[in-house]
Write an enzyme that holds these catalytic residues in place. Structure first.
Site, mmCIF file in Angstrom:
data_model
loop_
_atom_site.group_PDB
_atom_site.id
_atom_site.type_symbol
_atom_site.label_atom_id
_atom_site.label_comp_id
_atom_site.label_asym_id
_atom_site.label_seq_id
_atom_site.Cartn_x
_atom_site.Cartn_y
_atom_site.Cartn_z
ATOM 1 N N CYS A 112 0.812 -1.222 0.000
ATOM 2 C CA CYS A 112 0.000 0.000 0.000
ATOM 3 C C CYS A 112 0.845 1.272 0.000
ATOM 4 O O CYS A 112 0.326 2.354 -0.240
ATOM 5 C CB CYS A 112 -0.936 0.007 1.207
ATOM 6 S SG CYS A 112 -2.060 -1.395 1.220
ATOM 7 N N HIS A 250 -2.893 7.210 3.241
ATOM 8 C CA HIS A 250 -3.377 5.910 2.764
ATOM 9 C C HIS A 250 -4.707 5.609 3.457
ATOM 10 O O HIS A 250 -4.892 5.939 4.629
ATOM 11 C CB HIS A 250 -2.334 4.834 3.096
ATOM 12 C CG HIS A 250 -2.809 3.456 2.784
ATOM 13 N ND1 HIS A 250 -3.384 3.139 1.581
ATOM 14 C CD2 HIS A 250 -2.816 2.313 3.535
ATOM 15 C CE1 HIS A 250 -3.714 1.860 1.599
ATOM 16 N NE2 HIS A 250 -3.385 1.342 2.764
ATOM 17 N N ASN A 280 -10.015 -0.080 0.984
ATOM 18 C CA ASN A 280 -8.565 0.055 0.815
ATOM 19 C C ASN A 280 -8.194 -0.425 -0.595
ATOM 20 O O ASN A 280 -8.254 -1.613 -0.889
ATOM 21 C CB ASN A 280 -7.877 -0.795 1.883
ATOM 22 C CG ASN A 280 -6.363 -0.761 1.800
ATOM 23 O OD1 ASN A 280 -5.803 -0.222 0.846
ATOM 24 N ND2 ASN A 280 -5.704 -1.338 2.789
HETATM 25 C C1 LIG Z 1 -8.847 -5.350 10.534
HETATM 26 C C2 LIG Z 1 -9.454 -4.346 11.499
HETATM 27 C C3 LIG Z 1 -10.540 -3.531 10.819
HETATM 28 C C4 LIG Z 1 -10.089 -5.118 12.673
HETATM 29 O O1 LIG Z 1 -10.600 -4.204 13.628
HETATM 30 P P1 LIG Z 1 -10.440 -4.522 15.192
HETATM 31 O O2 LIG Z 1 -11.211 -3.516 15.925
HETATM 32 O O3 LIG Z 1 -8.959 -4.626 15.449
HETATM 33 O O4 LIG Z 1 -11.158 -5.906 15.314
HETATM 34 P P2 LIG Z 1 -10.580 -7.285 15.888
HETATM 35 O O5 LIG Z 1 -9.527 -7.830 15.008
HETATM 36 O O6 LIG Z 1 -10.224 -7.023 17.308
HETATM 37 O O7 LIG Z 1 -11.845 -8.230 15.806
HETATM 38 C C5 LIG Z 1 -12.927 -8.049 16.665
HETATM 39 C C6 LIG Z 1 -13.942 -9.170 16.452
HETATM 40 O O8 LIG Z 1 -14.616 -8.987 15.180
HETATM 41 C C7 LIG Z 1 -14.594 -10.217 14.447
HETATM 42 N N1 LIG Z 1 -14.539 -9.919 13.021
HETATM 43 C C8 LIG Z 1 -13.455 -9.850 12.213
HETATM 44 N N2 LIG Z 1 -13.835 -9.529 10.970
HETATM 45 C C9 LIG Z 1 -15.169 -9.389 10.988
HETATM 46 C C10 LIG Z 1 -16.131 -9.067 10.010
HETATM 47 N N3 LIG Z 1 -15.800 -8.801 8.737
HETATM 48 N N4 LIG Z 1 -17.427 -9.001 10.388
HETATM 49 C C11 LIG Z 1 -17.799 -9.257 11.643
HETATM 50 N N5 LIG Z 1 -16.935 -9.579 12.607
HETATM 51 C C12 LIG Z 1 -15.634 -9.645 12.294
HETATM 52 C C13 LIG Z 1 -13.377 -10.951 14.944
HETATM 53 O O9 LIG Z 1 -13.542 -12.338 14.734
HETATM 54 C C14 LIG Z 1 -13.346 -10.576 16.418
HETATM 55 O O10 LIG Z 1 -14.255 -11.392 17.081
HETATM 56 P P3 LIG Z 1 -13.924 -11.945 18.561
HETATM 57 O O11 LIG Z 1 -13.772 -10.717 19.410
HETATM 58 O O12 LIG Z 1 -15.150 -12.743 18.888
HETATM 59 O O13 LIG Z 1 -12.678 -12.730 18.407
HETATM 60 C C15 LIG Z 1 -8.338 -3.380 12.042
HETATM 61 O O14 LIG Z 1 -7.503 -4.064 12.917
HETATM 62 C C16 LIG Z 1 -7.518 -2.778 10.942
HETATM 63 O O15 LIG Z 1 -8.006 -1.971 10.164
HETATM 64 N N6 LIG Z 1 -6.224 -3.095 10.856
HETATM 65 C C17 LIG Z 1 -5.315 -2.543 9.870
HETATM 66 C C18 LIG Z 1 -5.810 -2.633 8.439
HETATM 67 C C19 LIG Z 1 -4.771 -3.152 7.499
HETATM 68 O O16 LIG Z 1 -3.838 -3.725 7.915
HETATM 69 N N7 LIG Z 1 -4.925 -3.026 6.205
HETATM 70 C C20 LIG Z 1 -4.020 -3.571 5.227
HETATM 71 C C21 LIG Z 1 -2.667 -2.998 5.223
HETATM 72 S S1 LIG Z 1 -2.622 -1.437 4.539
#
Ligand SMILES: CC(C)(COP(=O)(O)OP(=O)(O)OC[C@H]1O[C@@H](n2cnc3c(N)ncnc32)[C@H](O)[C@@H]1OP(=O)(O)O)[C@@H](O)C(=O)NCCC(=O)NCCS
Length: 356
Positions: A112, A250, A280
């Site tokens: 990215c 980004h 993204n």
């Molecule tokens: C991925 C992202 C949105 C997740 O958000 P978060 O608040 O960290 O959420 P978590 O990973 O803690 O997951 C929370 C819960 O939601 C669940 N979950 C994950 N994806 C889900 C979806 N699409 N729909 C519903 N629930 C989902 C998980 O299983 C977890 O459940 P649990 O608590 O029962 O285990 C966030 O971490 C993020 O944006 N990270 C960086 C993005 C990135 O790397 N992009 C690519 C590189 S540029």
């Protein structure tokens, strides 16, 4: 040798098929509420054509905005991690489709962060190696590769392309400073391990493009890594946060962008945010956001624009652009994608079937 590489043209190409969060909830256990509140994404685009088609249309639009034609281009860099083919490069496909026969061409894969890396390379090649008309394109067709059984990654990405034209200038303009880096120790936080020469070619799922993902780890490192590179860029130029007119970050997660703005004490009104519409789009996010900021009249002559990105690697980068004089295109291109008569879910139906 010229002192600066001014941005003289800009263009984007977003595929027409829209996939909403509600569409997403029809194929996996997720909801509009979860996706919107965790990431800020409402919908994304799904391409019916290869990445090079998106790139070529964006490129031709950028060239028209600069008053140039494809034969004028002597350097073509395509930032992508979703190439049409591994051999040859996507840039070679784009050269052929655009008719940019006089260009040196290559792909740059920095995930990215690819657009900032490419802008930095093109600026250096104009300032030090005599190139005169550079076209830098960020393009991705990520939906083509996604594993639709992995809900944590599948909901986050979308397709698109954005492009800029760079030309030599003696006036202070273009990318004034940039810093690039990578946290290779954390490369496993975002990796597609079953595609490429490190994989076992004869296992059943070889060739699938499963994004293994540690969202929380990436989130933490993204804010820290971008802030670090931004501090270096501002310090090189002896600028402070108050010298920034607009931040074009980004677009991976609205909460990451809000944390960054908070960290820099810059109000969100000075930050470009379009993740709600596109998700993204990896290397395409920054050029697309830049084009939209120009179209909306948010960029004025002489403005200082701060770019920041992070991505697979885990790469990171930041750069400061001084915008030149012109904020309107010289001409419009009539380049268009081939028509699309399918919905997003129809385009993806085979991929969904094979990965669930
Ligand atoms: C991925 C992202 C949105 C997740 O958000 P978060 O608040 O960290 O959420 P978590 O990973 O803690 O997951 C929370 C819960 O939601 C669940 N979950 C994950 N994806 C889900 C979806 N699409 N729909 C519903 N629930 C989902 C998980 O299983 C977890 O459940 P649990 O608590 O029962 O285990 C966030 O971490 C993020 O944006 N990270 C960086 C993005 C990135 O790397 N992009 C690519 C590189 S540029």
């Amino acid at each position: 040798m010229p002192k600066y590489a001014n941005i003289t043209g800009w263009g984007k190409c977003m595929p027409p098929a829209v996939m909403t969060n509600d569409d997403m909830a029809t194929i996996m256990d997720t909801s509009d509420e979860w996706i919107t509140s965790r990431s800020g994404i409402s919908e994304r685009r799904v391409s019916h054509v290869p990445a090079s088609d998106l790139a070529s249309v964006a490129g031709l639009r950028a060239l028209a905005a600069a008053g140039l034609v494809a034969e004028d281009v002597d350097l073509l860099i395509v930032a992508t991690c979703t190439p049409d083919t591994v051999i040859p490069s996507t840039a070679a496909h784009v050269q052929k489709k655009m008719g940019a026969a006089n260009a040196a061409v290559f792909d740059l894969n920095a995930g990215c962060s690819g657009f900032i890396y490419s802008l930095s390379v093109a600026t250096s090649m104009i300032r030090a190696a005599g190139y005169k008309k550079a076209l830098v394109i960020g393009c991705e067709r990520i939906t083509w590769f996604l594993n639709w059984s992995l809900r944590d990654s599948a909901v986050l990405f979308g397709d698109g392309a954005g492009a800029v034209v760079l030309e030599p200038s003696e006036k202070e303009s273009g990318l004034l400073a940039s810093h690039l880096g990578c946290e290779g120790d954390a490369l496993d936080a975002l990796i597609v391990s079953n595609f490429g020469t490190a994989g076992d070619r004869f296992v059943e799922n070889y060739g699938n493009f499963d994004v293994n993902f540690d969202g929380r780890e990436i989130f933490k490192r993204a804010v820290r890594g971008m802030a670090r590179e931004i501090r270096k860029v501002l310090s090189d130029l002896e600028f402070s946060n108050e010298d920034i007119d607009l931040i074009i970050p980004h677009q991976a997660n609205a909460r990451i962008i809000e944390s960054l703005a908070h960290h820099l004490s810059v109000p969100m009104s000075q930050v470009v945010l379009n993740i709600q519409n596109y998700g993204n789009t990896s290397a395409a996010t920054i050029p697309v956001a830049l084009v939209e900021a120009l179209d909306e009249g948010r960029i004025k002559s002489g403005d200082r624009l701060l770019l920041a990105a992070f991505g697979a690697g885990l790469t990171r980068g930041a750069g400061l652009i001084r915008w030149g004089e012109r904020t309107t295109p010289l001409a419009q291109s009539d380049a268009e994608l081939p028509p699309c008569d399918q919905t997003a879910l129809e385009i993806l139906s085979d991929a969904i079937k094979h990965t669930q």
